[in-house]
Design a protein around this motif. Structure first.
Motif, PDB file in Angstrom:
ATOM      1  N   MET A   1       0.788   7.853 -11.064  1.00  0.00           N
ATOM      2  CA  MET A   1      -0.058   6.966 -10.254  1.00  0.00           C
ATOM      3  C   MET A   1      -1.531   7.123 -10.635  1.00  0.00           C
ATOM      4  O   MET A   1      -2.268   6.133 -10.709  1.00  0.00           O
ATOM      5  CB  MET A   1       0.185   7.210  -8.767  1.00  0.00           C
ATOM      6  CG  MET A   1       1.582   6.732  -8.352  1.00  0.00           C
ATOM      7  SD  MET A   1       2.012   7.032  -6.634  1.00  0.00           S
ATOM      8  CE  MET A   1       1.120   5.696  -5.824  1.00  0.00           C
ATOM      9  N   LYS A   2      -1.959   8.329 -10.913  1.00  0.00           N
ATOM     10  CA  LYS A   2      -3.331   8.567 -11.352  1.00  0.00           C
ATOM     11  C   LYS A   2      -3.571   7.873 -12.706  1.00  0.00           C
ATOM     12  O   LYS A   2      -4.602   7.229 -12.907  1.00  0.00           O
ATOM     13  CB  LYS A   2      -3.584  10.067 -11.483  1.00  0.00           C
ATOM     14  CG  LYS A   2      -5.040  10.426 -11.663  1.00  0.00           C
ATOM     15  CD  LYS A   2      -5.262  11.914 -11.843  1.00  0.00           C
ATOM     16  CE  LYS A   2      -4.724  12.713 -10.699  1.00  0.00           C
ATOM     17  NZ  LYS A   2      -5.032  14.159 -10.832  1.00  0.00           N
TER      18      LYS A   2
ATOM     19  N   ARG B   1       0.894  -1.177   0.000  1.00  0.00           N
ATOM     20  CA  ARG B   1       0.000   0.000   0.000  1.00  0.00           C
ATOM     21  C   ARG B   1       0.916   1.207   0.000  1.00  0.00           C
ATOM     22  O   ARG B   1       1.877   1.242   0.771  1.00  0.00           O
ATOM     23  CB  ARG B   1      -0.879   0.028   1.249  1.00  0.00           C
ATOM     24  CG  ARG B   1      -1.882  -1.089   1.338  1.00  0.00           C
ATOM     25  CD  ARG B   1      -2.619  -1.126   2.673  1.00  0.00           C
ATOM     26  NE  ARG B   1      -3.028   0.162   3.196  1.00  0.00           N
ATOM     27  CZ  ARG B   1      -4.200   0.762   2.936  1.00  0.00           C
ATOM     28  NH1 ARG B   1      -5.057   0.189   2.135  1.00  0.00           N
ATOM     29  NH2 ARG B   1      -4.506   1.930   3.463  1.00  0.00           N
TER      30      ARG B   1
ATOM     31  N   LEU C   1      -3.680   0.184 -10.867  1.00  0.00           N
ATOM     32  CA  LEU C   1      -3.720   0.538  -9.449  1.00  0.00           C
ATOM     33  C   LEU C   1      -5.147   0.836  -9.032  1.00  0.00           C
ATOM     34  O   LEU C   1      -5.957   1.307  -9.836  1.00  0.00           O
ATOM     35  CB  LEU C   1      -2.868   1.785  -9.163  1.00  0.00           C
ATOM     36  CG  LEU C   1      -1.361   1.708  -9.358  1.00  0.00           C
ATOM     37  CD1 LEU C   1      -0.719   3.056  -9.050  1.00  0.00           C
ATOM     38  CD2 LEU C   1      -0.753   0.618  -8.500  1.00  0.00           C
TER      39      LEU C   1
ATOM     40  N   TYR D   1      -4.532   9.886  -0.642  1.00  0.00           N
ATOM     41  CA  TYR D   1      -4.938   8.718  -1.409  1.00  0.00           C
ATOM     42  C   TYR D   1      -3.902   7.616  -1.187  1.00  0.00           C
ATOM     43  O   TYR D   1      -2.702   7.862  -1.251  1.00  0.00           O
ATOM     44  CB  TYR D   1      -5.026   9.035  -2.906  1.00  0.00           C
ATOM     45  CG  TYR D   1      -6.226   9.883  -3.250  1.00  0.00           C
ATOM     46  CD1 TYR D   1      -7.475   9.301  -3.431  1.00  0.00           C
ATOM     47  CD2 TYR D   1      -6.118  11.267  -3.373  1.00  0.00           C
ATOM     48  CE1 TYR D   1      -8.590  10.065  -3.738  1.00  0.00           C
ATOM     49  CE2 TYR D   1      -7.223  12.046  -3.680  1.00  0.00           C
ATOM     50  CZ  TYR D   1      -8.454  11.446  -3.860  1.00  0.00           C
ATOM     51  OH  TYR D   1      -9.545  12.204  -4.150  1.00  0.00           O
TER      52      TYR D   1
ATOM     53  N   ALA E   1      -3.947   4.184 -12.297  1.00  0.00           N
ATOM     54  CA  ALA E   1      -5.286   3.863 -11.801  1.00  0.00           C
ATOM     55  C   ALA E   1      -6.291   3.889 -12.956  1.00  0.00           C
ATOM     56  O   ALA E   1      -7.146   3.003 -13.064  1.00  0.00           O
ATOM     57  CB  ALA E   1      -5.692   4.830 -10.695  1.00  0.00           C
TER      58      ALA E   1
ATOM     59  N   TYR F   1      -2.701   3.928  -2.563  1.00  0.00           N
ATOM     60  CA  TYR F   1      -2.787   3.099  -3.758  1.00  0.00           C
ATOM     61  C   TYR F   1      -2.362   1.663  -3.459  1.00  0.00           C
ATOM     62  O   TYR F   1      -1.463   1.436  -2.653  1.00  0.00           O
ATOM     63  CB  TYR F   1      -1.888   3.658  -4.863  1.00  0.00           C
ATOM     64  CG  TYR F   1      -2.364   4.967  -5.427  1.00  0.00           C
ATOM     65  CD1 TYR F   1      -3.096   5.003  -6.607  1.00  0.00           C
ATOM     66  CD2 TYR F   1      -2.088   6.171  -4.784  1.00  0.00           C
ATOM     67  CE1 TYR F   1      -3.538   6.203  -7.146  1.00  0.00           C
ATOM     68  CE2 TYR F   1      -2.529   7.378  -5.309  1.00  0.00           C
ATOM     69  CZ  TYR F   1      -3.254   7.386  -6.488  1.00  0.00           C
ATOM     70  OH  TYR F   1      -3.689   8.572  -7.005  1.00  0.00           O
TER      71      TYR F   1
ATOM     72  N   TYR G   1      -7.242   2.817  -5.673  1.00  0.00           N
ATOM     73  CA  TYR G   1      -6.935   3.769  -4.608  1.00  0.00           C
ATOM     74  C   TYR G   1      -8.147   3.970  -3.715  1.00  0.00           C
ATOM     75  O   TYR G   1      -9.285   3.724  -4.104  1.00  0.00           O
ATOM     76  CB  TYR G   1      -6.452   5.101  -5.175  1.00  0.00           C
ATOM     77  CG  TYR G   1      -7.463   5.822  -6.037  1.00  0.00           C
ATOM     78  CD1 TYR G   1      -8.382   6.712  -5.483  1.00  0.00           C
ATOM     79  CD2 TYR G   1      -7.505   5.602  -7.404  1.00  0.00           C
ATOM     80  CE1 TYR G   1      -9.308   7.361  -6.272  1.00  0.00           C
ATOM     81  CE2 TYR G   1      -8.418   6.247  -8.207  1.00  0.00           C
ATOM     82  CZ  TYR G   1      -9.317   7.131  -7.627  1.00  0.00           C
ATOM     83  OH  TYR G   1     -10.242   7.774  -8.415  1.00  0.00           O
TER      84      TYR G   1
END
Length: 137
Positions: A49-50, A24, A58, A67, A53, A69, A60
């Motif tokens: 990271m966005k 995490r 990923l 946030y 996702a 992830y 979140y």
């Protein structure tokens, strides 16, 4: 139109490896780990990271203002998918060419032994779960 070799870029794979290692992870935690190797803006890590996702690599959840992830895909699944694309696009679907390229690479003796053990394991009936053809009943 661009046809990339892999569905993920280098920075995306790097970020994903850090999330796998942490289990995490917040953007700050991943950014701090990357900073030990190279300079990368915090906002770049956040955007990557966005994007991961959005690409369904990923998941979140919100923890207060932060946030957190987690990986949605296992490392071996992602590696297999990436390698399959490279095998098709670079090696014309010929796994022997891929292996030959690895063997021709500048490998340490330990790496060569590991590769040899993996390849030798293909021939072992108990490793594959396949019946031994010499066991005719």
């Amino acid at each position: 139109m661009r046809n990339p070799l892999t569905p993920l870029g280098g920075t995306e794979m790097e970020v994903l490896r850090h999330v796998w290692a942490l289990g995490r992870a917040t953007v700050r935690e991943v950014h701090d780990r990357i900073q030990s190797d190279r300079r990368l803006a915090y906002t770049t890590v956040m955007t990557v990271m966005k994007n991961l996702a959005e690409k369904d690599y990923l998941a979140y959840e919100r923890d207060g203002q932060t946030y957190v992830y987690t990986a949605k895909r296992r490392p071996e699944d992602v590696r297999g998918s990436v390698l399959s694309g490279i095998l098709d696009k670079v090696f014309g679907g010929d796994p022997a060419s891929l292996v030959q390229t690895l063997v021709d690479a500048d490998l340490s003796d330990a790496d060569r032994q590991r590769l040899r053990a993996i390849v030798d394991g293909f021939d072992a009936p108990e490793a594959s779960g396949a019946p031994d053809p010499s066991d005719d009943a």
